[in-house]
Design a protein around this motif. Structure first.
Motif, PDB file in Angstrom:
ATOM      1  N   LYS A  97      -2.316  20.976  -2.435  1.00 41.50           N
ATOM      2  CA  LYS A  97      -2.518  21.417  -1.025  1.00 41.50           C
ATOM      3  C   LYS A  97      -3.327  20.393  -0.443  1.00 41.50           C
ATOM      4  N   ASN A  98      -2.546  19.775   0.897  1.00 40.64           N
ATOM      5  CA  ASN A  98      -3.243  18.970   1.873  1.00 40.64           C
ATOM      6  C   ASN A  98      -3.757  17.774   1.061  1.00 40.64           C
ATOM      7  N   ILE A  99      -2.902  17.286   0.103  1.00 44.15           N
ATOM      8  CA  ILE A  99      -3.613  15.700  -0.473  1.00 44.15           C
ATOM      9  C   ILE A  99      -3.494  14.796   0.529  1.00 44.15           C
ATOM     10  N   SER A 100      -4.354  14.014   0.689  1.00 42.59           N
ATOM     11  CA  SER A 100      -4.414  12.723   1.571  1.00 42.59           C
ATOM     12  C   SER A 100      -5.095  11.729   0.557  1.00 42.59           C
ATOM     13  N   LEU A 101      -4.305  10.524   0.795  1.00 46.71           N
ATOM     14  CA  LEU A 101      -4.637   9.599  -0.152  1.00 46.71           C
ATOM     15  C   LEU A 101      -4.487   8.110   0.141  1.00 46.71           C
ATOM     16  N   ALA A 102      -5.174   7.200   0.092  1.00 49.05           N
ATOM     17  CA  ALA A 102      -4.430   5.789   0.374  1.00 49.05           C
ATOM     18  C   ALA A 102      -4.723   4.915  -0.861  1.00 49.05           C
ATOM     19  N   ILE A 103      -3.714   4.200  -1.415  1.00 43.39           N
ATOM     20  CA  ILE A 103      -3.782   3.575  -2.295  1.00 43.39           C
ATOM     21  C   ILE A 103      -3.610   2.188  -1.881  1.00 43.39           C
ATOM     22  N   PRO A 104      -4.582   1.268  -1.735  1.00 41.97           N
ATOM     23  CA  PRO A 104      -4.653  -0.132  -1.190  1.00 41.97           C
ATOM     24  C   PRO A 104      -4.271  -1.095  -2.494  1.00 41.97           C
ATOM     25  N   ASP A 105      -4.008  -2.326  -2.307  1.00 40.17           N
ATOM     26  CA  ASP A 105      -3.550  -3.344  -3.251  1.00 40.17           C
ATOM     27  C   ASP A 105      -4.603  -3.471  -4.402  1.00 40.17           C
ATOM     28  N   GLY A 106      -4.258  -3.571  -5.645  1.00 44.88           N
ATOM     29  CA  GLY A 106      -4.907  -4.214  -6.773  1.00 44.88           C
ATOM     30  C   GLY A 106      -6.213  -3.245  -6.901  1.00 44.88           C
ATOM     31  N   GLU A 107      -6.071  -1.975  -7.174  1.00 44.93           N
ATOM     32  CA  GLU A 107      -7.189  -0.926  -7.480  1.00 44.93           C
ATOM     33  C   GLU A 107      -6.933  -0.620  -8.945  1.00 44.93           C
ATOM     34  N   PHE A 108      -7.830  -0.210  -9.756  1.00 40.29           N
ATOM     35  CA  PHE A 108      -7.791   0.422 -10.887  1.00 40.29           C
ATOM     36  C   PHE A 108      -8.196   1.719 -10.627  1.00 40.29           C
ATOM     37  N   ILE A 109      -7.364   2.855 -10.668  1.00 37.03           N
ATOM     38  CA  ILE A 109      -7.702   4.006 -10.513  1.00 37.03           C
ATOM     39  C   ILE A 109      -7.583   5.157 -11.624  1.00 37.03           C
ATOM     40  N   GLY A 110      -8.505   6.120 -11.687  1.00 37.18           N
ATOM     41  CA  GLY A 110      -8.468   6.931 -12.724  1.00 37.18           C
ATOM     42  C   GLY A 110      -8.195   8.385 -12.107  1.00 37.18           C
ATOM     43  N   ILE A 111      -7.449   9.056 -12.647  1.00 36.88           N
ATOM     44  CA  ILE A 111      -7.240  10.491 -12.122  1.00 36.88           C
ATOM     45  C   ILE A 111      -7.721  11.490 -13.442  1.00 36.88           C
ATOM     46  N   ILE A 112      -8.499  12.619 -13.067  1.00 36.40           N
ATOM     47  CA  ILE A 112      -8.741  13.379 -14.099  1.00 36.40           C
ATOM     48  C   ILE A 112      -8.366  14.672 -13.242  1.00 36.40           C
ATOM     49  N   GLY A 113      -8.513  15.772 -14.410  1.00 34.18           N
ATOM     50  CA  GLY A 113      -8.292  17.141 -13.879  1.00 34.18           C
ATOM     51  C   GLY A 113      -7.772  18.016 -14.826  1.00 34.18           C
ATOM     52  N   HIS A 114      -7.990  19.292 -15.083  1.00 32.39           N
ATOM     53  CA  HIS A 114      -7.727  20.250 -16.288  1.00 32.39           C
ATOM     54  C   HIS A 114      -6.032  20.408 -16.342  1.00 32.39           C
ATOM     55  N   THR A 115      -5.671  20.868 -17.258  1.00 34.41           N
ATOM     56  CA  THR A 115      -4.025  20.896 -17.334  1.00 34.41           C
ATOM     57  C   THR A 115      -3.949  21.844 -16.309  1.00 34.41           C
ATOM     58  N   GLY A 116      -2.648  21.579 -15.696  1.00 29.29           N
ATOM     59  CA  GLY A 116      -2.144  22.347 -14.734  1.00 29.29           C
ATOM     60  C   GLY A 116      -2.805  22.337 -13.332  1.00 29.29           C
ATOM     61  N   SER A 117      -3.752  21.337 -13.165  1.00 33.00           N
ATOM     62  CA  SER A 117      -4.455  20.998 -12.095  1.00 33.00           C
ATOM     63  C   SER A 117      -3.641  20.395 -11.139  1.00 33.00           C
ATOM     64  N   SER A 158       0.885  -1.047  -0.040  1.00 31.93           N
ATOM     65  CA  SER A 158      -0.005   0.080  -0.092  1.00 31.93           C
ATOM     66  C   SER A 158       0.874   1.266   0.079  1.00 31.93           C
ATOM     67  N   LEU A 159       0.160   2.254  -0.591  1.00 37.45           N
ATOM     68  CA  LEU A 159       1.001   3.565  -0.635  1.00 37.45           C
ATOM     69  C   LEU A 159      -0.249   4.516   0.029  1.00 37.45           C
ATOM     70  N   ILE A 160       0.493   5.394   1.150  1.00 39.17           N
ATOM     71  CA  ILE A 160      -0.243   6.369   1.747  1.00 39.17           C
ATOM     72  C   ILE A 160       0.266   7.740   1.614  1.00 39.17           C
ATOM     73  N   LEU A 161      -0.439   8.639   0.951  1.00 40.66           N
ATOM     74  CA  LEU A 161      -0.075  10.070   1.272  1.00 40.66           C
ATOM     75  C   LEU A 161      -0.833  10.794   2.120  1.00 40.66           C
ATOM     76  N   ASP A 162      -0.003  11.232   3.042  1.00 45.81           N
ATOM     77  CA  ASP A 162      -0.735  12.060   4.082  1.00 45.81           C
ATOM     78  C   ASP A 162      -0.415  13.407   4.213  1.00 45.81           C
ATOM     79  N   LYS A 163      -1.305  14.350   3.906  1.00 45.87           N
ATOM     80  CA  LYS A 163      -1.630  15.835   4.034  1.00 45.87           C
ATOM     81  C   LYS A 163      -0.009  16.284   3.254  1.00 45.87           C
ATOM     82  N   ILE A 164      -0.222  15.915   2.036  1.00 49.76           N
ATOM     83  CA  ILE A 164       1.000  16.470   1.006  1.00 49.76           C
ATOM     84  C   ILE A 164       0.705  17.811   0.530  1.00 49.76           C
ATOM     85  N   ASN A 165       1.719  18.637   0.803  1.00 49.89           N
ATOM     86  CA  ASN A 165       1.997  20.190   0.209  1.00 49.89           C
ATOM     87  C   ASN A 165       2.969  20.295  -0.624  1.00 49.89           C
TER      88      ASN A 165
END
Lengths: 281, 283
Positions: A24-44, A2-9
């Motif tokens: 800004k304040n990114i918290s995110l847990a990435i457990p085993d075996g997920e298929f994750i999509g990330i969307i956001g505009h250019t520069g987000s 697993s990968l855990i991001l805790d309050k990243i700035n």
């Protein structure tokens, strides 16, 4: 793993007059075996975020834990993380450089210190996984088509047997058939090898169809982190962020507004067709 | 405006002694007739010859056989080169490779300055071009801080400042987010409708083609299909054979029709399908 991001700035140009917050304040847990999509505009902040995941960029504050270990610890071996989190950049085919396909794919594992036989097994396995046949392994990478080159580049990362595969817009510039082929390939790798896939994309249709979890980044912040079906229910908010919803989801919304008893949350052509038939008959 | 007469183009690879190693026919007897003011879209799989075709329109490439005419000017005649390149501008996929100056207005003025336009007129052209693409507010900004869609609009403005009659765009939206894609398509549609500029758009996004006057579908260096978007997108199965697709709504309508639901022949937009289904229900 697993990968855990805790309050990243993270700030661009920290300490200068041009300082601006990229994450800004990114918290995110990435457990085993997920298929994750990330969307956001250019520069987000999407690309900045994924470069934190294998330690290419160091956060200005906050922590990242890989299997419970703080990656910013002095005795943490960053090479371990880089081996386990494979990053495929935009237009990865621009990074091909060797004289033959197999040499190019071998570069990563050899460089990591794998012995020759193991590295070769890994390279052949990776090329097979991306559907590059034996007839092409001794060809020059520059003789291949755009879609083939991109698959070779992905094989180069796969050969290092990562546990998390992060891809930054892997389908940009591919024709529709090439796009479907590559996405199906990622799905297959995800399902058969249990690798976590993180797909950064500008195509709402693609993440709707393939991702099990969808993260929306706007102005360096996580705005949504949920099932795609729930995220795409927020059409107006997404449009304000410069994003969209899949065309079939838009269609179903309008049909429902017009009084047809269909499911608004349809994400794929298949689902939409079934829902419309169900509503009409 | 743009005429291709049986155009063939071969990429020839030679070994160190100059002997021919292999020949790859990228265009194979293409005929094309684009009228002034048309909005043309070109679809095709990777490697089908789209970009090779586009590069013939402003004489970056010239035919191995056959002739390309830009308003009666043969692209093989070097005396015509400047004239042809001024009349037909090109926008490429990656906005970062096309912007060179440190200020938006300087970037847009680069082309006209290069062909010796008087300073006063350059500024007039820059103002006009930026206004047409809706980027006037960014005139004195650095291009670095613009979004992808804004950068592509600056690239388009740079071409507009050359007063072209035709703009060729080779996958201008491939690297953009949804908003950027919409901005670029709206900008070129408006240039076509209001300024009468001929547009030739190459894209892999089927929904961007819906507004075109005519669509050409390429495969293996040939034009396999041509017609209005409605005529082209009827051929769902054929397009898939050429590694292409149709917009999602078109596919949904196609499948519903296969299930026996009465719908008009070829649906292109969400609103069309909503209206068609709505009408069916009322009956």
């Amino acid at each position: 793993m697993s990968l855990i991001l805790d309050k990243i700035n993270y700030y661009y140009g920290k300490g200068t007059a041009f300082e601006s917050a990229a994450l800004k304040n990114i918290s995110l847990a990435i457990p085993d075996g997920e298929f994750i999509g990330i969307i956001g505009h250019t520069g987000s902040g999407k690309s900045t975020l994924i470069q934190h995941m294998n330690g290419l960029i160091k956060a200005d504050s906050g922590s990242i834990y890989y299997n419970g270990k703080d990656i910013y610890d002095k005795d943490f071996k960053m090479t371990d993380l880089r081996r386990k989190v494979g990053l495929v950049f935009q237009y990865p085919e621009h990074q091909l450089f060797e004289a033959t396909v197999i040499k190019d794919v071998l570069f990563g594992p050899t460089n990591m210190g794998m012995d020759k036989l193991k590295a070769e097994l890994a390279a052949y396995g990776a090329l097979k996984a991306v559907g590059i046949g034996d007839d092409l392994i001794d060809a020059s990478p520059f003789e291949l088509s755009g879609g083939q080159k991109r698959r070779v580049a992905i094989a180069g990362v796969l050969a290092m047997s990562p546990e998390i595969l992060v891809l930054d817009e892997p389908t940009a510039g591919l024709d529709p058939a090439g796009r479907t082929e590559l996405l199906n390939l990622l799905k297959e790798i995800h399902e058969t090898k249990g690798i976590t896939v993180i797909l950064v994309s500008h195509s709402m249709e693609d993440v709707a169809e393939y991702a099990e979890r969808l993260i929306v980044i706007d102005e360096g912040e996580i705005k949504y982190d949920d099932e795609p079906r729930k995220v795409f229910a927020h059409a107006d908010e997404l449009r304000k962020m410069g994003l969209e919803i899949p065309q079939c989801t838009e269609l179903m919304g309008k049909l429902a507004d017009a009084g047809l008893n269909v499911d608004r949350s349809c994400l794929t052509v298949e689902e939409a067709v079934n829902s419309i038939i169900g509503a009409i008959s | 405006m743009v005429n291709f007469d049986k155009v063939t183009f071969e990429y020839i690879r030679r070994d160190e002694e100059g002997n021919v190693e292999s020949i790859n026919k990228a265009l194979d007897g293409i005929d094309l007739d684009v009228k002034k003011g048309d909005f043309i879209a070109i679809l095709g799989a990777n490697g089908s010859g789209k970009s090779t075709l586009a590069r013939h329109i402003n004489a970056l490439l010239t035919p191995t056989e056959g002739t390309v005419y830009i308003e009666e000017m043969d692209t093989k005649d070097e005396d015509n080169l400047l004239n042809i390149r001024q009349k037909t501008g090109m926008v490429f996929q990656n906005p970062d490779n096309q912007i060179i100056a440190s200020l938006v207005e300087e970037d847009v003025g680069f082309g006209p300055e290069n062909i010796g336009i008087p300073t006063k007129e350059i500024w007039e052209r820059v103002a006009f071009a930026l206004e047409k693409v809706g980027m006037t507010a960014y005139r004195e900004k650095s291009p670095n801080n613009l979004s992808g869609g804004q950068k592509q609009r600056v690239a388009i403005a740079g071409i507009l400042a050359m007063k072209p009659e035709c703009i060729v765009l080779d996958e201008p939206t491939a690297m953009l987010d949804p908003k950027g894609r919409r901005e670029v398509i709206e900008t070129i549609t408006e240039l076509n409708k209001k300024e009468g500029i001929t547009i030739i758009l190459i894209t892999h996004y089927m929904t961007e083609v819906v507004g075109a006057d005519k669509v050409y579908v390429m495969n293996g260096g040939n034009v396999k299909l041509s017609g209005t978007p409605r005529e082209i997108f009827k051929e769902v199965d054929l397009l898939k054979e050429y590694k292409l697709d149709v917009p999602q709504v078109t596919e949904i309508a196609h499948r519903l029709r296969q299930q026996g639901i009465q719908l008009p022949d070829c649906i292109l937009t969400v609103d069309e399908l909503v209206a068609a289904l709505g009408a069916g229900i009322c009956l």
